[in-house]
Design an enzyme around this catalytic site. Sequence first.
Site, PDB file in Angstrom:
ATOM      1  N   GLN A 124       0.854  -1.191   0.000  1.00 35.83           N
ATOM      2  CA  GLN A 124       0.000   0.000   0.000  1.00 35.83           C
ATOM      3  C   GLN A 124       0.885   1.235   0.000  1.00 35.83           C
ATOM      4  OE1 GLN A 124      -3.566  -0.209   0.420  1.00 35.83           O
ATOM      5  NE2 GLN A 124      -3.614   2.001   0.041  1.00 35.83           N
ATOM      6  N   GLY A 128      -2.141   4.509  -3.711  1.00 38.99           N
ATOM      7  CA  GLY A 128      -3.204   3.511  -3.687  1.00 38.99           C
ATOM      8  C   GLY A 128      -2.598   2.136  -3.425  1.00 38.99           C
ATOM      9  N   VAL A 130      -1.122  -1.638  -4.391  1.00 39.17           N
ATOM     10  CA  VAL A 130      -0.365  -2.274  -5.465  1.00 39.17           C
ATOM     11  C   VAL A 130      -0.659  -3.777  -5.447  1.00 39.17           C
ATOM     12  CG1 VAL A 130       1.940  -2.628  -6.448  1.00 39.17           C
ATOM     13  CG2 VAL A 130       1.458  -0.545  -5.180  1.00 39.17           C
ATOM     14  N   LYS A 144      -0.787  -0.693  -9.961  1.00 37.81           N
ATOM     15  CA  LYS A 144      -1.095   0.318  -8.943  1.00 37.81           C
ATOM     16  C   LYS A 144      -2.455   0.920  -9.228  1.00 37.81           C
ATOM     17  CE  LYS A 144       3.114   2.195  -7.257  1.00 37.81           C
ATOM     18  NZ  LYS A 144       4.037   3.303  -7.068  1.00 37.81           N
ATOM     19  N   ASP A 239      11.721  12.408  -5.182  1.00 38.46           N
ATOM     20  CA  ASP A 239      11.358  11.578  -4.027  1.00 38.46           C
ATOM     21  C   ASP A 239      12.224  10.327  -3.964  1.00 38.46           C
ATOM     22  OD1 ASP A 239      10.026  11.057  -1.699  1.00 38.46           O
ATOM     23  OD2 ASP A 239       8.250  10.210  -2.663  1.00 38.46           O
TER      24      ASP A 239
HETATM   25  N1  LIG Z   1       6.815  -2.772  -9.473  1.00 40.09           N
HETATM   26  C1  LIG Z   1       6.650  -3.354  -8.285  1.00 40.09           C
HETATM   27  N2  LIG Z   1       6.946  -4.660  -8.113  1.00 40.09           N
HETATM   28  C2  LIG Z   1       6.791  -5.250  -6.910  1.00 40.09           C
HETATM   29  N3  LIG Z   1       6.349  -4.600  -5.811  1.00 40.09           N
HETATM   30  C3  LIG Z   1       6.032  -3.306  -5.921  1.00 40.09           C
HETATM   31  C4  LIG Z   1       6.147  -2.604  -7.159  1.00 40.09           C
HETATM   32  N4  LIG Z   1       5.772  -1.326  -6.966  1.00 40.09           N
HETATM   33  C5  LIG Z   1       5.445  -1.229  -5.674  1.00 40.09           C
HETATM   34  N5  LIG Z   1       5.584  -2.398  -5.046  1.00 40.09           N
HETATM   35  C6  LIG Z   1       5.342  -2.674  -3.620  1.00 40.09           C
HETATM   36  O1  LIG Z   1       4.111  -2.058  -3.251  1.00 40.09           O
HETATM   37  C7  LIG Z   1       4.261  -1.312  -2.046  1.00 40.09           C
HETATM   38  C8  LIG Z   1       3.667   0.066  -2.199  1.00 40.09           C
HETATM   39  O2  LIG Z   1       4.378   0.739  -3.213  1.00 40.09           O
HETATM   40  P1  LIG Z   1       4.142   2.259  -3.570  1.00 40.09           P
HETATM   41  O3  LIG Z   1       5.170   2.620  -4.568  1.00 40.09           O
HETATM   42  O4  LIG Z   1       2.726   2.470  -3.944  1.00 40.09           O
HETATM   43  O5  LIG Z   1       4.339   2.988  -2.217  1.00 40.09           O
HETATM   44  P2  LIG Z   1       5.647   3.487  -1.467  1.00 40.09           P
HETATM   45  O6  LIG Z   1       6.696   3.887  -2.468  1.00 40.09           O
HETATM   46  O7  LIG Z   1       6.031   2.429  -0.480  1.00 40.09           O
HETATM   47  O8  LIG Z   1       5.096   4.747  -0.728  1.00 40.09           O
HETATM   48  P3  LIG Z   1       4.744   6.179  -1.343  1.00 40.09           P
HETATM   49  O9  LIG Z   1       3.812   5.972  -2.491  1.00 40.09           O
HETATM   50  O10 LIG Z   1       4.099   6.855  -0.204  1.00 40.09           O
HETATM   51  O11 LIG Z   1       6.043   6.809  -1.765  1.00 40.09           O
HETATM   52  C9  LIG Z   1       5.729  -1.302  -1.704  1.00 40.09           C
HETATM   53  O12 LIG Z   1       5.894  -2.063  -0.527  1.00 40.09           O
HETATM   54  C10 LIG Z   1       6.447  -1.968  -2.819  1.00 40.09           C
HETATM   55  O13 LIG Z   1       7.343  -2.921  -2.296  1.00 40.09           O
END
Ligand SMILES: Nc1ncnc2c1ncn2[C@@H]1O[C@H](COP(=O)(O)OP(=O)(O)OP(=O)(O)O)[C@@H](O)[C@H]1O
Length: 424
Positions: A124, A128, A130, A144, A239
């Site tokens: 999450q 949103g 994932v 996502k 970021d």
């Molecule tokens: N391409 C991907 N492959 C595998 N896991 C993913 C991928 N993208 C995101 N995730 C997993 O989903 C989770 C949420 O990812 P997301 O990028 O939405 O949020 P974040 O980077 O942790 O936080 P924020 O969006 O607040 O910067 C993370 O724990 C990440 O490990």
Amino acid sequence: MVRQTDLVIIGVSAGLALGILISCLIFFGIRWCKKRSAHLRLSANESSVTTLPIRTNGLGTSTDFSASLNSSIATSRSESIKKSSHFSWSPQNKDRFASASGILKYSYKEIQKSTQNFTTTLGQGSFGTVYKATMPTGEVVAVKVLAPNSKQGEKEFHTEVFLLGRLHHRNLVNLVGYCVDKGQRILVYQYMSNGSLANLLYGEEKGLSWDERLQIVLDISHGIEYLHEGAIPPVIHRDLKSANILLDHSMRAKVADFGLSKEEIFDGRNSGLKGTYGYMDPAYISTSKLTTQSDIYSFGIIVFELITAIHPHQNLMEYVNLAAMDHDGIDEILDKKLVGKCNLEEVRQLAKIGHKCLHKSPKKRPSIGEVSQFISRIKQRRQRRLTEDNLSFASNNFSRAVSRLEDRQVELSRMSTISLTETV
Ligand SMILES: Nc1ncnc2c1ncn2[C@@H]1O[C@H](COP(=O)(O)OP(=O)(O)OP(=O)(O)O)[C@@H](O)[C@H]1O
């Protein structure tokens, strides 16, 4: 003779038929016009995005960079098209490639099916949820889904699709598709099976080896090098943090979330402070002036996370500033999992790069191209040392084997002398 009532009925029917015909013509005419103008808008967007140049020279000495840049742009699109074996380039399917550089457009139904009705949650984020998804081609991806209450508007979502659609590099988590359907906005990314760097550093896992950390930091710098020095206009991530670095099945690192919720095309405009506490450049916070050097600062923080496994929210900078006072100060804050398992000189060299990236004055920080070169040199020296060590180990083994053989020979000749004496 035709009766008067019949004439009335015929007249009314003809009138009705004519009315229906005219209404149909108007209805289809309006629809056609709408479609046409949407198509023209899309074409205009496409041409404006696809003509965005990607610089392929002047990238310093990062050896495979321009080659990978050219090939990744050229091949990734055609590969993603080819890969979709279920997919043929027919007029009906043309819509799938509506986005800038040919990333696939999915229907909500397809996404729903590939995520087993959104039951395969990976995590999450602020954007949103994932999900893990398996597409009809067998390709595993991460999906996502924009939360309905997300502040990210329709316009920004499309900007992201167009922007990310043109950025392709082996050290960026590529956007492979998107979906705008049934009021939902969804982004489809490459699946990164080893999760985020943050999870690997701070989770329960056994920890990363020094070799893996060196490769990860080099991969990250190559990803940023592409954004800063490969893309025109330069892209500022805004970021960079260990949570936004994802690792694939072979532990190669890729920068993720570039531009997801941030305006990142460098246009000199001040669009409000954006970033994550602990990673944000203090100079950017105080002046609101955004440059690529702010990404360098965040990269410096990631360097020290890799060395120390201390999170920036746990006073990392205080430890780092204390460590900077001594030549070997960094040894004191080295990740416990690395103690006795890495070359301290290499750690100190990497820490030196980290300190340069965190310089108070953005102008005095190195460019990402320079950073990549520094790290490459550490890796090359390490490789040379390991090869030399292996060679000297092999030659030591060889001399030991030779001396054992010599001992054996002496022993044998001594024994044969004894047996000869006994026979005499
Ligand atoms: N391409 C991907 N492959 C595998 N896991 C993913 C991928 N993208 C995101 N995730 C997993 O989903 C989770 C949420 O990812 P997301 O990028 O939405 O949020 P974040 O980077 O942790 O936080 P924020 O969006 O607040 O910067 C993370 O724990 C990440 O490990």
